[in-house]
Design a protein around this motif. Structure first.
Motif, short mmCIF file in Angstrom:
data_model
loop_
_atom_site.label_atom_id
_atom_site.label_comp_id
_atom_site.label_asym_id
_atom_site.label_seq_id
_atom_site.Cartn_x
_atom_site.Cartn_y
_atom_site.Cartn_z
N PHE A 143 -7.10 -10.24 -3.48
CA PHE A 143 -6.44 -10.44 -2.18
C PHE A 143 -4.96 -10.15 -2.36
CE2 PHE A 143 -3.82 -12.95 0.68
CZ PHE A 143 -4.34 -12.58 1.91
N ASP A 144 -4.34 -9.56 -1.34
CA ASP A 144 -2.89 -9.35 -1.40
C ASP A 144 -2.33 -9.30 0.01
OD1 ASP A 144 -0.46 -9.03 -2.71
OD2 ASP A 144 -0.62 -6.86 -2.80
N ILE A 145 -1.06 -9.61 0.12
CA ILE A 145 -0.35 -9.53 1.40
C ILE A 145 1.09 -9.10 1.13
CG2 ILE A 145 0.21 -12.03 1.35
CD1 ILE A 145 -0.11 -11.95 4.48
N HIS A 146 1.61 -8.24 1.97
CA HIS A 146 3.02 -7.84 1.87
C HIS A 146 3.65 -7.88 3.26
CE1 HIS A 146 3.59 -6.17 -2.28
NE2 HIS A 146 2.27 -6.26 -2.26
N ARG A 147 4.94 -8.12 3.26
CA ARG A 147 5.72 -8.21 4.50
C ARG A 147 6.08 -6.81 5.02
NH1 ARG A 147 8.77 -12.59 6.28
NH2 ARG A 147 8.35 -13.76 4.40
N LEU A 154 -4.42 -1.04 -2.41
CA LEU A 154 -4.63 -0.70 -3.82
C LEU A 154 -4.36 -1.90 -4.72
CD1 LEU A 154 -3.30 2.97 -4.20
CD2 LEU A 154 -5.57 2.14 -3.52
N HIS A 155 -3.46 -2.78 -4.32
CA HIS A 155 -3.22 -3.99 -5.12
C HIS A 155 -4.44 -4.90 -5.10
CE1 HIS A 155 1.48 -3.67 -4.80
NE2 HIS A 155 0.90 -2.58 -5.23
N ALA A 156 -5.05 -5.08 -3.93
CA ALA A 156 -6.25 -5.93 -3.84
C ALA A 156 -7.39 -5.32 -4.66
CB ALA A 156 -6.65 -6.11 -2.38
MG MG Z 1 1.02 -6.69 -4.03
#
Ligand code: MG
Length: 164
Positions: free
Chosen positions: A13-17, A47-49
């Motif tokens: 899981f990932d989240i960015h602003r 891609l991070h997730a």
């Molecule tokens: Mg990230």
């Protein structure tokens, strides 16, 4: 010692602003959009997730351990590098990528028209055929931070197969 499992799965899981003055890159594909994702690398949340799901499948920590955001090497780096390195770690652990399934959570821009392109790019990074890469997208129905277009999140699941 018990035999290595035939299959293993991992989740990410990932989240960015979302901020001004940044390019928006999702799944290795650039979108024309007024804002981009903030981060040390290119901040490709999808891609991070996926990288975290791959690393998780072989219990090899996470993207933060392998590519610390304090390391100047990863500054503005294309997140494709993280995916390819995660695949290498999976292979080193004795496994091959089986399939990946992921969901983007974004209010804007419209993701669906670019999904075929993303699947193609991600399949290349993973070294698998496109039929093993599922990409889906949903809005948050205007609810919460993502619904207010303050950020974009992604979740992913990866299955890996023991190599003969
Ligand atoms: Mg990230």
């Amino acid at each position: 010692m018990s035999a290595a499992p035939q299959f293993r799965i991992g989740t990410g899981f990932d989240i960015h602003r979302l901020v001004g003055g940044r390019r928006l890159i999702l799944g290795g594909v650039e979108f024309l959009h007024e804002n981009g994702l903030e981060g040390h690398s290119d901040a490709d949340v999808l891609l991070h997730a996926i990288s975290d799901a791959l690393l998780g499948a072989v219990a090899s920590g996470d993207i933060g351990n392998h590519f610390p955001n304090t390391d100047p090497r990863w500054k503005d780096c294309a997140s494709e590098v993280f995916v390819r390195e995660s695949v290498r770690i999976v292979n080193e652990a004795g496994y091959a990528v089986g399939n990946v399934d992921a969901t983007l959570l974004a209010e804007r821009p419209k993701i669906a028209p670019r999904i075929p392109e993303m699947r193609k790019r991600i399949a290349e990074m993973l070294g698998v055929t496109e039929d093993r890469v599922g990409i889906k997208a949903t809005t948050m129905e205007t609810l919460g931070a993502i619904g207010r277009r303050e950020g974009i999140a992604a979740m992913a699941t990866a299955m890996v197969i023991l190599r003969a």
